[in-house]
Design an enzyme around this catalytic site. Sequence first.
Site, short mmCIF file in Angstrom:
data_model
loop_
_atom_site.label_atom_id
_atom_site.label_comp_id
_atom_site.label_asym_id
_atom_site.label_seq_id
_atom_site.Cartn_x
_atom_site.Cartn_y
_atom_site.Cartn_z
CD GLU A 140 -1.37 8.57 -0.08
OE1 GLU A 140 -0.75 7.91 0.75
OE2 GLU A 140 -2.43 8.18 -0.61
CD GLU A 143 4.28 12.69 -0.28
OE1 GLU A 143 3.39 12.27 0.49
OE2 GLU A 143 5.43 12.20 -0.31
CB CYS A 191 -3.13 3.33 3.44
SG CYS A 191 -3.38 4.78 2.48
CB SER A 203 3.08 8.92 0.06
OG SER A 203 2.48 9.58 1.14
CE LYS A 205 -4.04 0.08 8.75
NZ LYS A 205 -4.81 -0.58 7.70
CD GLU A 261 0.39 1.87 10.90
OE1 GLU A 261 -0.74 1.39 11.11
OE2 GLU A 261 0.59 2.77 10.08
CD GLU A 274 8.55 4.81 12.89
OE1 GLU A 274 9.17 4.32 13.84
OE2 GLU A 274 8.20 4.16 11.89
CB CYS A 325 -8.40 -3.26 4.05
SG CYS A 325 -6.93 -2.23 3.94
S1 SF4 Z 1 -5.64 -5.34 5.88
FE1 SF4 Z 1 -4.02 -6.05 4.55
S2 SF4 Z 1 -4.05 -4.58 2.88
FE2 SF4 Z 1 -5.16 -3.67 4.54
S3 SF4 Z 1 -3.66 -2.47 5.64
FE3 SF4 Z 1 -3.74 -4.45 6.64
S4 SF4 Z 1 -2.16 -5.65 5.71
FE4 SF4 Z 1 -2.53 -3.90 4.39
#
Ligand code: SF4
Lengths: 211, 593
Positions: free
Chosen positions: B298, B301, B318, B338, B377, B380, B385, B522
Amino acid sequence: MQKVRIKFHIERKNYSWQIIYKYFEKLVNVMTKPQDIDVMKPTGQEFPKEKYDELEAFINNLETTKGALIEILHKAQEIFRYLPRDVQLFIARKLGIPGAEVFGVVSFYSYFTTKPGGKHTVSVCMGTACFVRGADKVIEKFKEVLGIESNETTEDGLFTIKDVRCIGACGLAPVVMVDGKVYGRVKVEDVDGIINTYRKQEEQNADKVLR
Amino acid sequence: MEQDNQCENKKTLNIQINDQKLTVPEGITVLEASHEAGVKIPTLCHLDLHDLQMYNKTASCRVCMVELLDPKNNRNKLVPSCVTKVQDGMAVRTDTIRAITARRMAVELMLSNHPNECFTCPKNLECELQSLAEELNVRQIRWEGERMVYPKDMSSDAIVKDANKCIYCRRCETGCNEVQTCGILSGIGRGFNAFVGPFANIPMVESSCTYCGQCVQVCPTAALTEAFHTDKVWEAINDPDKHVIVQTAPAIRVALGELFGMEAGTIVTGKMVTALKRMGFDEVFDTNFGADLTIMEEASELIYRLKNNKTLPILTNCCPAWVKFIEHQFPELIHVPSTCKSPHIMLGTIAKTYYAEKKGLDPDNIVVVSVMPCIAKKAEAKRAELTKDEHNNVDIVITTRELGAMIKEAGIEFERLPDSEFDNPLGETTGASVIFGTAGGVIEAALRTAHEWMTGEKLEKVEFEELRGMEGVRRATVKIGDQELKIGIASGLGNAREILEDIRDGKADYHAIEIMACPGGCIAGGGQPYHHGNHEVVKKRREAIYEEDRRKKVRKSHENKEILELYKKYLGDPFGDMAHELLHTHFEERERI
Ligand code: SF4
Ligand code: SF4
Ligand code: SF4
Ligand code: FES
Ligand code: FES
């Protein structure tokens, strides 16, 4: 979706009447069978652009769209006859509000319908006056005869049952309205007759076409 | 004029709560006044997360009823204390039999309509409805109403919605609409069968849900939870053919202890690693390694974009919830973030390439498990991809809460564990990567590196105080050499929207922006131990994160030896071809529903 029917009973001792009353309302709500909430699928029906234009013009003519959602939905239902997904999304995008909010309002008011209704709408009044005079039994009978729940449409597309709030004809309670026509002091025994009137009409119409 | 107004606002009132006479400021509620007086009134729907400006005032549960005395008319009234404002001369009793009965009855009625399956409920012992039943001494349920049985919505990889357990407090709706401005959830239907769901009651996966999990974090019951994947983890661990790697995000180590009764903000890094080893993972790596790698990319970049007059600002990405947010809500801006993968995905990729080669392992047999503070996540990791040669970068994602559950399941007495160290090479980390766990941390870490790279000088003071703070949007200017960089930091998607609108309308002149979907970052993620409406917990986790950073010897990502080694032996240059292929990704325009 499966329904579970469980008995309920109220023990009246010990409790404040105010609360009992408040929740009695809720229980009545249960008895009139709130509508099942299913996933709303796209109907696949395409509407002519003019209809959307008409709705858009209506919205554009409003002084403010703030607090006007219900009014807009009424208009939309008038134009489209019901409120399919696409129309709801159209309104949401036009007003810049989440689709969920529009759907929330649509699903809250029993007046709004998300399915194309039948040819005839049987509205059974569930207002207090009608209710105490046995509207619940009348609506049950309609459901039994037509084989559908409220807000559903018979397979032949002829009838939709709706439970509505007081329609202002309490003197005639219990009241049933089919399309524009009001039937007063309806008894369970009358239900078959009312339905048959409309079925016959349809048959005659069909005959005419055949001849 | 203004002065006058303020004086007026400060007006005080005399009231009485039970037997206490109080003087309180105008405008507060009976509930707040009772708090002052040390009188506890139970609440359920009410939520006051002052730091997030989140107030749920639906007053729908009636669990906070108190009796308002009106001796003159001999007509006392029951009122919900959470929305009733104090008035001069008001006398309130919270302890009359009528008030107590009303409160208990409210819970009883909710339970009459609730699936009574606490034993197997994921919220067992964490459920606010359950604790209320205990607190209010509910010993029987006198009603049973007719109710619908709705199917559970398990359509997404991240969130499970069980409408049967919804008590219609609508906290989630407030969180999703007002704090996150996503507008996914709304009350559906009316009366006993009302619940909360997306537009047209479609499955969550079809909605524009970002899976930030803020609704899960505030839901008092198990109507909204994460999708559980612990079984898959046990399965992998017990498969002798699999080499199972676990990695833990920075925010886990400052929160996991809470699940074992420890004080919020206790740093349990060492214990956590020991627990993971005892559970049978083959390697315990640290997502912080991925974070250091992210910074290498990053920062490169950023410098590249600055030097070559490319799109600015650069947005950190992130956070997968935030990525999904921009895809749905601002598709016209998806070229701005990014292109770096998120840290745990980077680590997964490196584990299946570099590490696999180094160890002579077949990537087919490697399973990467991520322990994340995050629900997004989970989704994700399933993005198409992020799969290469049919290998997922990361195979399974579990939350902090799920890890806690697994540790308990394994019979490990967490509190008594000795400390251990992460395994090498992907366990070597710096202080810069630790602060990824809190809002403002990613950009601070990036600047520690960018500063040294751009000026060629050693950065003596690594802490950028101007980038730290709990507010939702923070703007700061950082001087790097003779260049002034305008930095924006937003946490919470409502705040992100503010910044994005400025960018879209050409009103912003930032160079770099960090965005986190969860208010506070987070540490307050949707997968963290429930804060139960107490945001002090989040502040303590934040302190702990900065403390962990201070404890580290190496505090800049580009000084991480294993990272340097990785570039030297395998990746080549940061932001180079190989790095692009392995560590960068792309986004998709999506519809807003
Ligand atoms: S905990 Fe919340 S801020 Fe952290 S990556 Fe997950 S959704 Fe995003
Ligand atoms: S889903 Fe949870 S937070 Fe939302 S209204 Fe239902 S019980 Fe409340
Ligand atoms: S996960 Fe986030 S975006 Fe999705 S419904 Fe919950 S609060 Fe809204
Ligand atoms: S209650 Fe039925 S018409 Fe008034
Ligand atoms: S907490 Fe006051 S009504 Fe729910």
